[in-house]
Enzyme design. Structure first.
Site, PDB file in Angstrom:
ATOM      1  N   LYS A 194      46.111  12.675  65.555  1.00  0.00           N
ATOM      2  CA  LYS A 194      47.357  13.333  65.979  1.00  0.00           C
ATOM      3  C   LYS A 194      47.053  14.809  66.151  1.00  0.00           C
ATOM      4  O   LYS A 194      46.943  15.559  65.188  1.00  0.00           O
ATOM      5  CB  LYS A 194      48.449  13.125  64.914  1.00  0.00           C
ATOM      6  CG  LYS A 194      49.889  13.188  65.467  1.00  0.00           C
ATOM      7  CD  LYS A 194      50.330  14.544  65.956  1.00  0.00           C
ATOM      8  CE  LYS A 194      50.626  15.477  64.810  1.00  0.00           C
ATOM      9  NZ  LYS A 194      51.161  16.799  65.313  1.00  0.00           N
ATOM     10  N   GLU A 268      42.199  20.263  54.100  1.00  0.00           N
ATOM     11  CA  GLU A 268      41.597  21.578  54.325  1.00  0.00           C
ATOM     12  C   GLU A 268      42.756  22.490  54.707  1.00  0.00           C
ATOM     13  O   GLU A 268      43.307  22.399  55.794  1.00  0.00           O
ATOM     14  CB  GLU A 268      40.535  21.500  55.417  1.00  0.00           C
ATOM     15  CG  GLU A 268      39.607  22.706  55.455  1.00  0.00           C
ATOM     16  CD  GLU A 268      40.066  23.743  56.454  1.00  0.00           C
ATOM     17  OE1 GLU A 268      40.696  24.741  56.004  1.00  0.00           O
ATOM     18  OE2 GLU A 268      39.819  23.583  57.646  1.00  0.00           O
TER      19      GLU A 268
END
Length: 793
Positions: A194, A268
């Site tokens: 996505k 992250e």
């Protein structure tokens, strides 16, 4: 809607060079600039028929219309990826390697198209996309073609996770595709990607590349959309792993949404990276380093060196040099090859930057900007420098994600480290000094996953990237990045408590208690807690009875509470000499051997509680981690720089551990031993129904030279105590082995400070060395810090 054909004519520098025309033509070819999803090897229109516009940040012209993903679209993508997963995982390693090699070649073949698309969509200068981003994309696929070839030999006993959902940001759209897709495919997983709603075009172009490279249908899928689409992907029950790069706020939401689901997770997240300058540094090199650290990609970099920490003696000189350099920075059209800074990605981000800059001025910091003006058309913002900034100021603590540098001063290296670590983040840091001894002394003290010496923003596929604390967990790149997309093969078998939501009937013996007949009653005994190297009474003075399988009362143990946890955490932090820069691996090994020796001396006594087999296995396990204590080495990565990149294994810090109920001694030892072997200090909750082996173990620890605070033990209600540990901001990581409900509670609680967790509702055979010991435990007990050290004149 502005037509794509008029796009270049709206730019200040005039018509596009002829070589850039194919990028516009590529957009036109897709239904005159309208893009669907790429699902199961073909292009599909969105089920609900909704599209959104993508905008060129430099001109505000519409680039394309892109499909808005719905639940039906995500379901279709997951179904395609699920169907393709067995075949892709079963391919020979060499076959997967060939596919990744083909992807790398296709990226190189279309490098100009990809570079221009990236600049149009994101607003970053063409110099950066052409010379940095796209070459690194190809490098990642080449590197991971190698890992695909070597997977079965180098990751023996590991298998793919399955279907992976990947959600990427808008600041490095195509590079993030490579960072995530390459290791996932190399490991044998299938992917649903996505991309960010602001910058989907290069991900869609890469889908075409994957199609032309012959990647099997369903192995790689792209579903576009906004945050609602990402939420659907995260929550889908048939996705086995989520990998996300983005803000800490969204990362925290994802951590909570996946809690208790069993999904693997890589996050992250944000950063507020320090850029530390000592007074012996080459200030001219520092200035160019600052340009790369904070004005590269308009400061829209998670690891941007946004906090400049300068030793007092050179602060004024460096400020003058920076201002002179800022006057020469060029801001303008991203497709102008002479431009240093392009456009901010979107109006919402531009407003955020402006708002935080205004806040900095309101709080008393001095703002400086160059004398020239930015282009009036498009979303541009000038490079900005703040001085006289308080370490507690908003602009010193909050990630701005724009071309804004805040400067502070320090006097000593110790103060520099304290300032650098004065942030909830821990993604990256730069250290500048001509004294390599000083630089290498400071680097391990910084709470950051990546440290650059006399350099900044160096990346490579061979070196893992990721952060500590609220910058997330997991690594991308290198060997450590491959493990994020693999799981131990034995986990394919059952014994999963998640199916029922409660503790499964145990298949292993939990206690073997002798029952000699004697007319003399036993001496009443209540076991205390073990905190700071001493047996201490619980805060509330309560205890709980421990009953054997035959219903006899075996003893009583202290009932720990929140205050006892607080005391244990303080004791664990006080034992900081055990880990980073303290006790050597040899010293830790000697103590583990000593624990094993003392346990062996009392083997018959412990065997009466848990059986001889479990005692012998516990002694062997202590020997295993004593052996590893001075051998859990790092590595020197082969990155393409003139220098070395060191991968250092560092202890997580203070670990909370909730031991399994089964195998009360061996389960306890199997978790504590690897944790302390690599330098962590621990607070352990032993088996709730069978804690007596662990509480008797106190006396072994007391006679084994274990420093105070290294091992702390709190008995009581496991799930309640585990939740307290998971919520505690000064606990750096949490391990939990228990019920599905407990797993979910721990993972939810850990989101407060984004601590690393290792949780399992699956029953292990702790006697089996494949399940009960080894590298998996050592990896969980350490963080990898990559230190980049260029050398040469």
């Amino acid at each position: 809607m502005a037509t794509v054909a008029k796009l270049f004519e709206t730019m200040e520098y005039g018509p596009a060079p002829e070589s850039d025309a194919p990028a516009l033509e590529w957009i036109r070819q897709h239904d005159n600039g309208r893009f669907g999803h790429f699902i199961n090897g073909r292009w599909t229109a969105p089920v609900e028929g909704q599209y959104f516009e993508t905008i060129n940040p430099a001109t505000t012209a519409v680039l394309a219309r892109v499909a808005q993903g719905s639940k039906a679209d995500i379901d279709a993508a997951v179904a395609g990826a699920t169907a393709a997963a067995p075949g892709w995982a079963a391919l020979p390693a060499h076959a997967r390697a060939r596919y990744l090699y083909a992807l790398a070649r296709e990226v190189q073949r279309h490098s100009r198209l990809l570079a221009v698309l990236e600049s149009l969509d994101n607003g970053k200068p063409i110099r950066e996309t052409r010379d940095l981003d796209i070459p690194l994309v190809a490098r990642h696929f080449y590197h991971h073609a190698g890992w695909a070839q070597l997977r079965d030999a180098e990751f023996l006993g590991y298998v793919p996770v399955g279907v992976v959902g990947q959600i990427i940001p808008w600041n490095f759209p195509l590079l993030m595709v490579a960072w995530k897709v390459a290791p996932a495919l190399a490991a044998g997983n299938t992917v649903i990607l996505k991309p960010a709603e602001f910058t989907p075009l290069t991900a869609l172009c890469f889908a075409e590349i994957a199609q032309s490279a012959g990647l099997p249908a369903g192995v790689f899928n792209v579903v576009t959309g906004d945050g609602a689409t990402g939420k659907l992907l995260v929550e889908h029950p048939d996705v086995q792993k989520i990998a996300f790069t983005g803000s800490t706020e969204v990362g925290r939401i994802i951590r909570k949404a996946t809690a208790g689901s069993g999904k693997k997770l890589t996050l992250e997240l944000g950063g507020k990276s320090p850029f530390i300058v000592f007074d012996d540094a080459d200030l001219d090199s520092v200035v160019e380093g600052v340009v790369d650290a904070i004005w590269f990609n308009q400061g829209q970099v998670c690891c941007a060196g946004s906090r400049l920490l300068v030793q007092e003696g050179v602060a004024d000189r460096l400020t003058q040099k920076l201002r002179a350099r800022m006057e020469k920075l060029r801001v303008g059209s991203p497709l102008d090859k002479a431009v240093d800074m392009g456009a901010i990605v979107a109006p919402v981000q531009l407003e955020r930057i402006r708002g935080l800059v205004e806040k900095g001025v309101e709080e008393g910091a001095k703002m400086w900007q160059p004398s020239w003006a930015c282009p009036t058309e498009g979303y541009f913002y000038p490079p900005t420098l703040f001085t006289d900034v308080s370490p507690a100021a908003t602009i010193a603590q909050v990630e701005i994600f724009g071309p804004v540098l805040v400067s502070m001063t320090f006097r000593t290296p110790k103060e520099a480290v304290e300032l650098a670590n004065n942030t909830p983040y821990g993604l990256a840091a730069s250290v500048w000094s001509e004294n390599i001894n000083l630089a290498l002394d400071v680097a391990p003290k910084l709470k950051a996953g990546v440290v650059w010496i006399n350099s900044t923003n160096l990346f490579d596929a061979a070196s893992g990237f990721g952060g500590y604390r609220e910058s997330g967990f997991g690594r991308e790149g290198g060997r450590e990045g491959m493990y994020e997309y693999l799981k131990p093969g034995w986990e394919h078998t059952g014994n999963d408590k998640r199916d029922t939501g409660h503790e499964q009937a145990r298949t292993f013996p939990v206690s073997r208690v002798p029952s000699p007949e004697s007319p003399i009653p036993p001496i009443d005994r209540t076991y205390k807690l073990f905190i700071g190297g001493q047996q201490v009474r619980p805060d509330q003075g309560y205890s709980r009875r421990i009953v054997g399988p035959d219903g006899r009362v075996l003893g009583e143990v202290a009932e720990g509470n929140r205050k006892d946890v607080r005391n244990a955490v303080e004791a664990a932090h006080a034992a900081d000499g055990w880990g980073r820069g303290g006790a050597s691996g040899h010293t830790r090994a000697q103590i583990l051997y000593f624990i094993a020796e003392n346990l062996a001396t009392r083997g018959a006594e412990f065997a009466a509680r848990v059986g001889r087999e479990e005692v012998d296995a516990s002694i062997a396990r202590l020997f295993t981690y004593a052996a590893w204590a001075d051998k859990w080495d790092g590595a020197v990565h082969h990155t393409p720089i003139r220098g070395v990149t060191l991968a250092m294994n560092e202890p997580v810090g203070v670990l909370g551990i909730a031991a399994p109920d089964e195998f009360p001694l061996l389960g306890f030892v199997s978790l504590v031993a690897p944790a302390i072997a690599v330098g962590n200090t621990v607070i352990v909750i032993p088996s709730e129904p069978n804690p007596l082996a662990a509480t008797e173990f106190y006396t072994v620890l007391e006679t084994s030279d274990v420093p105070s605070g290294v091992i702390n033990v709190i008995t009581g209600a496991k799930d309640a105590l585990a939740k307290v540990l998971a919520e505690h901001d000064d606990v750096d990581g949490m391990w939990y082995f228990g019920t599905a409900a407990g797993v979910k509670a721990v993972e939810l609680a850990s989101a407060a400070n984004m601590k690393r967790t290792w949780t399992s509702a699956r029953t292990r055979d702790w006697l089996d060395t494949r399940q009960g010991e080894g590298r998996e435990f050592l990896r969980r007990a350490t963080e990898v810090k990559n230190i980049w050290i260029p050398y040469g004149e």
